[in-house]
Scaffold this active site. Structure first.
Site, short mmCIF file in Angstrom:
data_model
loop_
_atom_site.label_atom_id
_atom_site.label_comp_id
_atom_site.label_asym_id
_atom_site.label_seq_id
_atom_site.Cartn_x
_atom_site.Cartn_y
_atom_site.Cartn_z
N HIS A 164 0.76 -1.02 0.13
CA HIS A 164 0.32 -0.12 0.07
C HIS A 164 0.73 1.49 0.40
O HIS A 164 2.16 1.70 1.27
CB HIS A 164 -0.86 -0.17 1.11
CG HIS A 164 -2.25 -1.11 1.09
ND1 HIS A 164 -3.05 -1.57 0.46
CD2 HIS A 164 -2.13 -2.36 2.01
CE1 HIS A 164 -3.74 -2.19 1.14
NE2 HIS A 164 -2.89 -3.26 1.54
N HIS A 200 -2.76 9.79 6.51
CA HIS A 200 -3.75 10.29 5.49
C HIS A 200 -3.36 11.80 5.30
O HIS A 200 -3.78 12.35 4.49
CB HIS A 200 -4.58 9.81 5.14
CG HIS A 200 -4.47 8.54 4.61
ND1 HIS A 200 -5.47 7.78 4.59
CD2 HIS A 200 -4.04 8.29 3.43
CE1 HIS A 200 -5.74 6.18 4.70
NE2 HIS A 200 -4.26 6.48 3.33
N PRO A 224 -7.41 5.67 -4.45
CA PRO A 224 -7.47 7.00 -5.11
C PRO A 224 -8.22 8.08 -3.77
O PRO A 224 -9.60 7.63 -3.61
CB PRO A 224 -8.07 7.08 -6.58
CG PRO A 224 -8.26 5.76 -6.40
CD PRO A 224 -7.94 5.11 -5.42
N LYS A 225 -7.91 9.30 -3.74
CA LYS A 225 -8.88 9.92 -2.35
C LYS A 225 -9.46 11.36 -3.33
O LYS A 225 -8.82 12.11 -4.33
CB LYS A 225 -8.05 10.28 -1.43
CG LYS A 225 -7.07 8.85 -0.49
CD LYS A 225 -6.38 9.33 0.39
CE LYS A 225 -5.82 7.91 1.02
NZ LYS A 225 -5.50 6.68 -0.10
N ASP A 271 -11.75 1.33 -0.63
CA ASP A 271 -11.53 1.30 0.42
C ASP A 271 -12.96 0.67 0.95
O ASP A 271 -14.01 1.41 0.53
CB ASP A 271 -11.18 3.16 1.31
CG ASP A 271 -10.72 2.93 2.88
OD1 ASP A 271 -12.09 1.82 3.90
OD2 ASP A 271 -9.91 3.46 3.64
N HIS A 312 -7.97 -7.89 0.25
CA HIS A 312 -8.16 -8.55 0.96
C HIS A 312 -8.85 -9.61 2.10
O HIS A 312 -10.15 -9.17 2.03
CB HIS A 312 -8.21 -7.10 2.00
CG HIS A 312 -6.87 -6.46 2.38
ND1 HIS A 312 -6.41 -5.61 1.08
CD2 HIS A 312 -5.93 -6.23 2.55
CE1 HIS A 312 -5.31 -4.95 1.23
NE2 HIS A 312 -4.79 -5.53 1.83
N GLU A 321 -8.99 -11.18 6.42
CA GLU A 321 -7.98 -10.44 7.76
C GLU A 321 -8.31 -11.24 9.19
O GLU A 321 -7.77 -10.63 10.12
CB GLU A 321 -7.63 -9.46 7.22
CG GLU A 321 -6.18 -8.81 7.54
CD GLU A 321 -5.65 -7.25 7.12
OE1 GLU A 321 -6.87 -6.90 6.79
OE2 GLU A 321 -4.83 -6.73 7.55
N ASP A 361 2.82 -5.48 2.68
CA ASP A 361 2.17 -5.09 3.04
C ASP A 361 2.74 -3.86 2.57
O ASP A 361 1.89 -2.95 2.04
CB ASP A 361 1.11 -5.20 4.41
CG ASP A 361 -0.41 -5.66 4.41
OD1 ASP A 361 -0.37 -4.39 3.35
OD2 ASP A 361 -0.58 -6.04 5.34
#
Ligand SMILES: CNc1ncnc2c1ncn2[C@@H]1O[C@H](COP(=O)(O)O)[C@@H](O)[C@H]1O
Length: 701
Positions: free
Chosen positions: A15, A65, A99-100, A160, A218, A221, A296
């Protein structure tokens, strides 16, 4: 474990914002602290903390972030992450990022991704290949991969788990647009696994899949059997983690053969796995299930891909060879284009000699491709102390250089016999019984030449043209004279004989050198051997000794006259040793041997036919004394073939020490040239043979 650093590696689960250097994060935090946006002291503690639970990890991401999300910083961290991976010899990186959108600073998902692309463009420490062909242009930077490290980078856009269906769909559409310029290859579903519902993302993921984007999820987890089963039924192209799988989950995963991205440190730190020795790596590895070692978030977990490999090697007792094989097997799990996969295979095949030469001795014929195995071994809890057999190091079958090559095994290797069969009958009998012992025909011939030179000098003859010996029969007549001059034993002790004998022992010596990976000395030895042979023929021609020996071993003329014991031993040793060390393809050598056996077999058959199937003894059968041997004009195609063979042997010998992926490509092409010109020369000789066989085979009475 220095060798792990030089091992080429593939990173498929990294990531972007989890892979920021601590130093960068602290520097950026400091700036924000000075601006009063954050309290630096608090942030510093969080960043420096090593041990954090899964939920703490996600809190850290929120903080990261805040620190990183402006275009400039995104560009910077992208550049640094790529450089960091490249510097630890990651040759292919699939970097994922979410993408934010941040309206307050005018950031859209698209502009965020533009900033990532800008980061890729700004990489200067290493060569990057991050965009493949677009419709209108080809954007690629240097990528010579010779003096500098080279890394292929592809992007995955993450969804996300906090996102809505619409937002996820927006990401997929952006990925599709960006796929058109080549760099984006797929979609990832990530984020806090305790948040969100799988069903929210299914429409977007299905849309992505329907549009041929690759998908990695994912998965497992946290314990969530229903979701795990649903995700597996979706049949993603890869999954990450798989920590909380139950028996039926493993069963499904294995039956679908979905590759698993394994992140050891991440799983241990977040306590998804309580201890490394019960990590599912062992079970999957033993079951020969496709798995890929990944980081990761190397920044968040203070690790590196080298570190992850070292951990696997230490914890599961992997040998160097197994680590290499595991690293190489990741190629199949990448979402890269076929062309890139081929390049990666070449990179692995010609990996740096310091770290990998010792691994190259693996006999790939005894192993099987990892990801194409038909059956999965029964799962077991621990790693066997005996390393399981793994991938071939050099599965030539998977080098695809052209669409056609899918159907053919690329060939590597010299063809060391190109004599037409009727000439073989003359020349393939290097040992002759003379008096009380066996003598080498060539050694005898060299002695004759020497004697002739001596007598010519003695008699002051300017030219020996009138004594030209063109056939074995005449040669043997002169031998008698030579024996009169001192006998066989005496005639053995002279310079040409010493050279010949040295050449004879040079075969096993070269074998030994190649087996011990002394490729450069072996190359020099072979060159000296070849040069001495060439000199031999050259001198003979300068002295106008036009005999079987006189035309002997002119490598650029033909090897028609050169097929004697010395050559068989020398080239045979070299070829076999090179096959053994995987420098030449056994298939090519096999084809040649098969072809030559067929040629000789055919010749023997015709010889028998010509003798009416009646001969007193075998020496009578092979002895062409009295026959009219053809002075065979070397065919042009055969000369070309010989040149290619020599170039191939030289190139393949030098490849492990001086080669790179590009030279490996040339060697593969050369192998094809050798194969095709051999076939062509065989056909040409075959045609000539059909015309000439009555003359050459008929024994004169
Ligand atoms: C520890 N294991 C993990 N499990 C799930 N998601 C993870 C993760 N590690 C990282 N991410 C996801 O990646 C984002 C950070 O990178 P980008 O901002 O996208 O570049 C995190 O916010 C999270 O959504």
């Amino acid at each position: 474990m220095e060798w792990i650093n030089s091992l080429p590696k593939i990173e498929l689960h990294a990531h972007l914002n989890g892979s920021i250097r601590d130093s960068t994060l602290l520097e950026l935090a400091k700036v924000l602290g000075e601006k009063g946006v954050i309290v630096f002291a608090d942030v510093e503690d969080v960043i420096r903390k090593n041990d954090r639970s899964l939920s703490e990890v996600f809190k850290l991401f929120d903080l990261i972030h805040k620190i990183t999300t402006d275009h400039q910083t995104v560009t910077r961290i992208t550049r640094e992450v790529v450089e960091d991976f490249a510097l630890e010899n990651v040759v292919y990186l699939e970097l994922r990022t979410t993408p934010k959108r941040n309206d307050s600073i005018g950031m859209s998902k698209r502009s965020y991704m533009e900033a990532v692309l800008e980061g890729l463009r700004s990489v200067s420490e290493v060569d990057t290949d991050f965009v493949t062909e677009s419709n209108s242009q080809k954007i690629r930077n240097a990528c010579d991969g010779v003096r500098r490290k080279k890394i292929y980078v592809r992007l995955l856009l993450s969804i996300d788990r906090r996102e809505t269906t619409e937002s996820a769909m927006e990401t997929v559409k952006l990925a599709l647009e960006m796929r058109n310029v080549g760099v984006v290859v797929g979609i990832d579903l990530s984020g806090n696994p305790l948040v969100g519902e799988w069903s929210t993302f299914l429409p977007a993921l299905q849309f992505a899949k329907d549009n041929d984007l690759y998908i990695t999820l994912h998965c497992g987890e946290v314990p969530n059997s229903k979701e795990i089963q649903a995700m597996l039924d979706f049949k993603p192209h890869r999954i990450g983690h798989a920590c909380f799988f139950e028996d039926d989950d493993w069963e499904k995963l294995k039956s679908f053969r979905i590759p698993v991205e394994i992140c050891l440190t991440s799983n241990i730190i977040t306590k998804s796995i309580s201890s490394i020795d019960i990590h599912h790596f062992a079970d999957l590895y033993n079951a020969k299930h496709p798995l890929i070692i990944c980081t990761d978030d190397f920044g968040v977990f203070s690790t590196s891909l080298c570190n992850e490999y070292a951990l696997a090697v230490r914890s599961f007792g992997l040998s160097k060879r197994e680590a290499f094989t595991l690293a190489r097997s990741a190629i199949d799990a990448t979402f890269a284009e076929d062309e890139v996969k081929q390049q990666l295979m070449l990179i692995f095949d010609s990996a740096s000699p310091e770290s990998l030469r010792k691994l190259a001795a693996i006999n790939h014929r005894k192993t099987r491709p990892f990801f194409t195995a038909a059956s999965a071994a029964p799962s077991g809890g621990t790693v066997s102390p005996i390393p399981p057999s793994f991938l071939p190091l050099f599965p030539h079958f998977s080098h695809r250089l052209s669409p056609l090559s899918k159907w053919f095994v690329p060939l590597r290797g010299p063809l060391f016999l190109s004599s037409p069969p009727w000439k073989l009958l003359q020349s393939a009998t290097p040992l002759h019984w003379r008096g009380n012992g066996a003598v080498f025909r060539k050694v005898e011939a060299l002695n004759i030449r020497l004697d002739r030179i001596r007598s010519r000098t003695r008699l002051g003859l300017q030219s020996a043209a009138s004594n030209v010996v063109t056939v074995d029969r005449n040669l043997f007549k002169e031998e008698d004279g030579s024996r009169e001059n001192g006998g066989i034993m005496e005639s053995f002790v002279n310079v040409p004989n010493m050279i010949s004998m040295a050449r004879l022992v040079s075969g096993p010596a070269l074998w030994w050198m190649i087996s011990n990976e002394m490729y450069t000395p072996a190359f020099v030895g072979l060159a000296v051997s070849g040069a001495s042979d060439w000199l031999d023929g050259y001198m003979a021609r300068r002295m106008k000794i036009d005999s079987v020996v006189g035309s002997y071993l002119d490598p650029l003329a033909d090897k028609v006259e050169s097929f004697d014991l010395l050559c068989v031993v020398l080239i045979g040793c070299v070829a076999l040793a090179m096959v053994q060390k995987d420098l030449l393809h056994p298939g090519l050598v096999g084809i040649v041997v098969f072809r030559d056996v067929a040629l000789v077999g055919g010749a023997v058959y015709l010889r028998a036919l010509n003798l009416d199937w009646k001969w007193k003894n075998w020496s009578d059968f092979f002895n062409l004394d009295g026959a009219s041997p053809q002075k065979v004009k070397p065919l042009f195609i055969s000369k070309v073939n010989t040149v290619f063979q020599l170039a191939l042997v030289a190139g393949a010998l030098l490849q492990p020490e001086f080669g790179n992926p590009d030279t490996q490509t040339w060697i593969t092409y050369l192998s094809w040239l050798v194969a095709s010109t051999t076939m062509a020369s065989t056909a040409a000789y075959g045609a000539q043979y059909m015309k000439k066989k009555p003359i050459s085979m008929i024994k004169r009475s």
